[in-house]
Design a protein around this motif. Sequence first.
Motif, PDB file in Angstrom:
ATOM      1  N   ALA A  76      -4.621  -1.891  -7.469  1.00 49.55           N
ATOM      2  CA  ALA A  76      -5.842  -2.821  -7.526  1.00 49.55           C
ATOM      3  C   ALA A  76      -5.634  -3.396  -5.966  1.00 49.55           C
ATOM      4  O   ALA A  76      -6.873  -3.868  -5.557  1.00 49.55           O
ATOM      5  CB  ALA A  76      -5.903  -3.811  -8.267  1.00 49.55           C
ATOM      6  N   PHE A  77      -4.560  -3.789  -5.202  1.00 45.59           N
ATOM      7  CA  PHE A  77      -4.297  -4.569  -4.160  1.00 45.59           C
ATOM      8  C   PHE A  77      -5.049  -3.854  -3.079  1.00 45.59           C
ATOM      9  O   PHE A  77      -5.754  -4.369  -2.319  1.00 45.59           O
ATOM     10  CB  PHE A  77      -2.996  -4.619  -3.810  1.00 45.59           C
ATOM     11  CG  PHE A  77      -2.529  -5.412  -2.564  1.00 45.59           C
ATOM     12  CD1 PHE A  77      -2.708  -7.015  -2.686  1.00 45.59           C
ATOM     13  CD2 PHE A  77      -2.127  -5.094  -1.425  1.00 45.59           C
ATOM     14  CE1 PHE A  77      -2.341  -8.012  -1.680  1.00 45.59           C
ATOM     15  CE2 PHE A  77      -1.930  -5.708  -0.249  1.00 45.59           C
ATOM     16  CZ  PHE A  77      -2.140  -7.369  -0.434  1.00 45.59           C
ATOM     17  N   GLY A  78      -4.821  -2.521  -3.122  1.00 46.31           N
ATOM     18  CA  GLY A  78      -5.522  -1.887  -1.897  1.00 46.31           C
ATOM     19  C   GLY A  78      -6.945  -1.444  -2.170  1.00 46.31           C
ATOM     20  O   GLY A  78      -7.487  -1.140  -1.205  1.00 46.31           O
ATOM     21  N   LEU A  79      -7.575  -1.535  -3.424  1.00 45.41           N
ATOM     22  CA  LEU A  79      -8.929  -1.161  -3.527  1.00 45.41           C
ATOM     23  C   LEU A  79      -9.629  -2.372  -3.903  1.00 45.41           C
ATOM     24  O   LEU A  79     -10.855  -2.267  -4.059  1.00 45.41           O
ATOM     25  CB  LEU A  79      -8.839  -0.675  -5.042  1.00 45.41           C
ATOM     26  CG  LEU A  79      -8.123   0.809  -5.149  1.00 45.41           C
ATOM     27  CD1 LEU A  79      -8.015   1.440  -6.581  1.00 45.41           C
ATOM     28  CD2 LEU A  79      -8.809   1.858  -4.119  1.00 45.41           C
ATOM     29  N   CYS A  80      -9.200  -3.763  -3.514  1.00 43.10           N
ATOM     30  CA  CYS A  80     -10.190  -4.866  -3.499  1.00 43.10           C
ATOM     31  C   CYS A  80     -11.329  -4.625  -2.886  1.00 43.10           C
ATOM     32  O   CYS A  80     -11.032  -4.159  -1.719  1.00 43.10           O
ATOM     33  CB  CYS A  80      -9.346  -6.042  -3.025  1.00 43.10           C
ATOM     34  SG  CYS A  80      -8.010  -6.563  -4.270  1.00 43.10           S
ATOM     35  N   SER A  81     -12.336  -5.196  -3.215  1.00 40.88           N
ATOM     36  CA  SER A  81     -13.629  -4.862  -2.318  1.00 40.88           C
ATOM     37  C   SER A  81     -13.612  -5.833  -1.287  1.00 40.88           C
ATOM     38  O   SER A  81     -14.676  -5.819  -0.518  1.00 40.88           O
ATOM     39  CB  SER A  81     -14.748  -5.420  -3.251  1.00 40.88           C
ATOM     40  OG  SER A  81     -14.718  -6.604  -4.119  1.00 40.88           O
ATOM     41  N   GLU A  82     -12.691  -6.664  -1.159  1.00 46.01           N
ATOM     42  CA  GLU A  82     -12.771  -7.842   0.120  1.00 46.01           C
ATOM     43  C   GLU A  82     -12.730  -7.042   1.430  1.00 46.01           C
ATOM     44  O   GLU A  82     -11.767  -6.127   1.555  1.00 46.01           O
ATOM     45  CB  GLU A  82     -11.988  -9.133  -0.243  1.00 46.01           C
ATOM     46  CG  GLU A  82     -12.197  -9.476  -1.404  1.00 46.01           C
ATOM     47  CD  GLU A  82     -10.999 -10.513  -1.727  1.00 46.01           C
ATOM     48  OE1 GLU A  82     -11.139 -11.437  -2.200  1.00 46.01           O
ATOM     49  OE2 GLU A  82      -9.644  -9.787  -1.470  1.00 46.01           O
ATOM     50  N   PRO A  83     -13.612  -7.496   2.333  1.00 43.28           N
ATOM     51  CA  PRO A  83     -13.362  -6.709   3.948  1.00 43.28           C
ATOM     52  C   PRO A  83     -12.108  -7.438   4.508  1.00 43.28           C
ATOM     53  O   PRO A  83     -12.456  -7.941   5.214  1.00 43.28           O
ATOM     54  CB  PRO A  83     -14.685  -7.100   4.425  1.00 43.28           C
ATOM     55  CG  PRO A  83     -15.205  -8.175   3.642  1.00 43.28           C
ATOM     56  CD  PRO A  83     -14.554  -8.351   2.451  1.00 43.28           C
TER      57      PRO A  83
ATOM     58  N   THR B 299       0.698  -1.389   0.086  1.00 36.74           N
ATOM     59  CA  THR B 299       0.135  -0.126   0.157  1.00 36.74           C
ATOM     60  C   THR B 299       0.971   1.380  -0.272  1.00 36.74           C
ATOM     61  O   THR B 299       0.449   2.236  -0.996  1.00 36.74           O
ATOM     62  CB  THR B 299      -0.830  -0.040   1.182  1.00 36.74           C
ATOM     63  OG1 THR B 299      -1.902  -1.124   1.248  1.00 36.74           O
ATOM     64  CG2 THR B 299      -1.875   1.423   1.226  1.00 36.74           C
ATOM     65  N   CYS B 300       2.249   1.103   0.763  1.00 34.48           N
ATOM     66  CA  CYS B 300       2.811   2.442   0.921  1.00 34.48           C
ATOM     67  C   CYS B 300       3.613   2.547  -0.181  1.00 34.48           C
ATOM     68  O   CYS B 300       3.833   3.768  -0.894  1.00 34.48           O
ATOM     69  CB  CYS B 300       3.460   2.459   2.142  1.00 34.48           C
ATOM     70  SG  CYS B 300       2.335   2.636   3.752  1.00 34.48           S
ATOM     71  N   THR B 301       4.561   1.396  -0.504  1.00 30.64           N
ATOM     72  CA  THR B 301       5.637   1.507  -1.477  1.00 30.64           C
ATOM     73  C   THR B 301       5.622   0.585  -2.559  1.00 30.64           C
ATOM     74  O   THR B 301       6.534   0.766  -3.526  1.00 30.64           O
ATOM     75  CB  THR B 301       7.117   1.547  -0.763  1.00 30.64           C
ATOM     76  OG1 THR B 301       6.988   0.163  -0.169  1.00 30.64           O
ATOM     77  CG2 THR B 301       7.262   2.561   0.275  1.00 30.64           C
ATOM     78  N   GLY B 302       4.822  -0.168  -2.680  1.00 27.99           N
ATOM     79  CA  GLY B 302       4.393  -1.023  -4.061  1.00 27.99           C
ATOM     80  C   GLY B 302       4.838  -2.537  -3.688  1.00 27.99           C
ATOM     81  O   GLY B 302       5.657  -2.818  -2.818  1.00 27.99           O
TER      82      GLY B 302
ATOM     83  N   ARG C 167      -7.758 -10.648  -3.674  1.00 27.26           N
ATOM     84  CA  ARG C 167      -6.576 -10.008  -3.355  1.00 27.26           C
ATOM     85  C   ARG C 167      -5.322 -10.966  -3.356  1.00 27.26           C
ATOM     86  O   ARG C 167      -4.196 -10.656  -3.737  1.00 27.26           O
ATOM     87  CB  ARG C 167      -6.807  -9.598  -1.773  1.00 27.26           C
ATOM     88  CG  ARG C 167      -5.553  -8.411  -1.508  1.00 27.26           C
ATOM     89  CD  ARG C 167      -5.773  -7.855  -0.174  1.00 27.26           C
ATOM     90  NE  ARG C 167      -7.179  -7.154   0.055  1.00 27.26           N
ATOM     91  CZ  ARG C 167      -7.402  -5.951   0.323  1.00 27.26           C
ATOM     92  NH1 ARG C 167      -6.351  -5.050   0.376  1.00 27.26           N
ATOM     93  NH2 ARG C 167      -8.627  -5.588   0.346  1.00 27.26           N
ATOM     94  N   ALA C 168      -5.910 -12.202  -3.307  1.00 27.90           N
ATOM     95  CA  ALA C 168      -4.506 -13.166  -3.334  1.00 27.90           C
ATOM     96  C   ALA C 168      -4.113 -13.323  -4.650  1.00 27.90           C
ATOM     97  O   ALA C 168      -3.072 -13.564  -5.098  1.00 27.90           O
ATOM     98  CB  ALA C 168      -5.317 -14.547  -2.942  1.00 27.90           C
ATOM     99  N   GLU C 169      -5.259 -13.282  -5.534  1.00 25.98           N
ATOM    100  CA  GLU C 169      -5.131 -13.324  -7.118  1.00 25.98           C
ATOM    101  C   GLU C 169      -4.506 -12.116  -7.679  1.00 25.98           C
ATOM    102  O   GLU C 169      -3.189 -12.273  -8.335  1.00 25.98           O
ATOM    103  CB  GLU C 169      -6.186 -13.438  -7.889  1.00 25.98           C
ATOM    104  CG  GLU C 169      -6.088 -13.765  -9.404  1.00 25.98           C
ATOM    105  CD  GLU C 169      -5.025 -14.975  -9.577  1.00 25.98           C
ATOM    106  OE1 GLU C 169      -4.211 -14.747 -10.623  1.00 25.98           O
ATOM    107  OE2 GLU C 169      -5.360 -15.999  -9.020  1.00 25.98           O
ATOM    108  N   VAL C 170      -4.576 -11.081  -7.091  1.00 25.62           N
ATOM    109  CA  VAL C 170      -3.921  -9.613  -7.397  1.00 25.62           C
ATOM    110  C   VAL C 170      -2.388 -10.034  -6.944  1.00 25.62           C
ATOM    111  O   VAL C 170      -1.391  -9.669  -7.819  1.00 25.62           O
ATOM    112  CB  VAL C 170      -4.354  -8.365  -6.842  1.00 25.62           C
ATOM    113  CG1 VAL C 170      -3.487  -7.404  -6.804  1.00 25.62           C
ATOM    114  CG2 VAL C 170      -5.821  -8.236  -7.171  1.00 25.62           C
ATOM    115  N   LEU C 171      -1.949 -10.495  -5.720  1.00 24.82           N
ATOM    116  CA  LEU C 171      -0.844 -10.702  -5.293  1.00 24.82           C
ATOM    117  C   LEU C 171      -0.061 -11.596  -6.209  1.00 24.82           C
ATOM    118  O   LEU C 171       1.105 -11.401  -6.424  1.00 24.82           O
ATOM    119  CB  LEU C 171      -0.637 -10.873  -3.794  1.00 24.82           C
ATOM    120  CG  LEU C 171       0.639 -11.041  -3.011  1.00 24.82           C
ATOM    121  CD1 LEU C 171       1.330 -10.017  -3.426  1.00 24.82           C
ATOM    122  CD2 LEU C 171       0.505 -11.425  -1.548  1.00 24.82           C
TER     123      LEU C 171
END
Length: 145
Positions: free
Chosen positions: A122-129, A47-50, A78-82
């Motif tokens: 996208a990692f920080g914007l995932c809709s998962e809570p 989230t901070c540095t990529g 989020r797992a898939e984005v990572l």
Amino acid sequence: MSVWDLLQNRLFDSVVLSLESVGWDVGTLGVADRELIALWRAETTITCTGFLSYLGKWGLGCCCIAITALEDIGAPIRAEVLRSMLNIAGPHLNRVGVESYIDILLSLSETDRLRLRRLDEAFGLCSEPLARLIVEHYGAAKFAH
């Protein structure tokens, strides 16, 4: 800040104190604590540095633990984005001359740099809570003490 965020922060603070108490040796922690550390490192660093900073600072092992933990707690997006970020950078990890994440960045094509930048966002914007999922999965045991 939500109650879930506050509880997640308590979990992260607790596990970081545990890590500090063992001289920052993640390998001495239990599985759940290692997963929490990997999730904390992923969330704060990406989230901070990529992602490349995350990968360079915490390594492939931490990344793999975070992917598995995200899947286990019910955060498959989020797992898939990572995983997608790792698929872009991963092939460059063992190239000759790669000594830091900056070297990986320089070895990526412009298209891959753009894809990685979009995945970072996208990692920080995932809709998962995420905070709720982390607290529900790890919190019961931690808050029972």
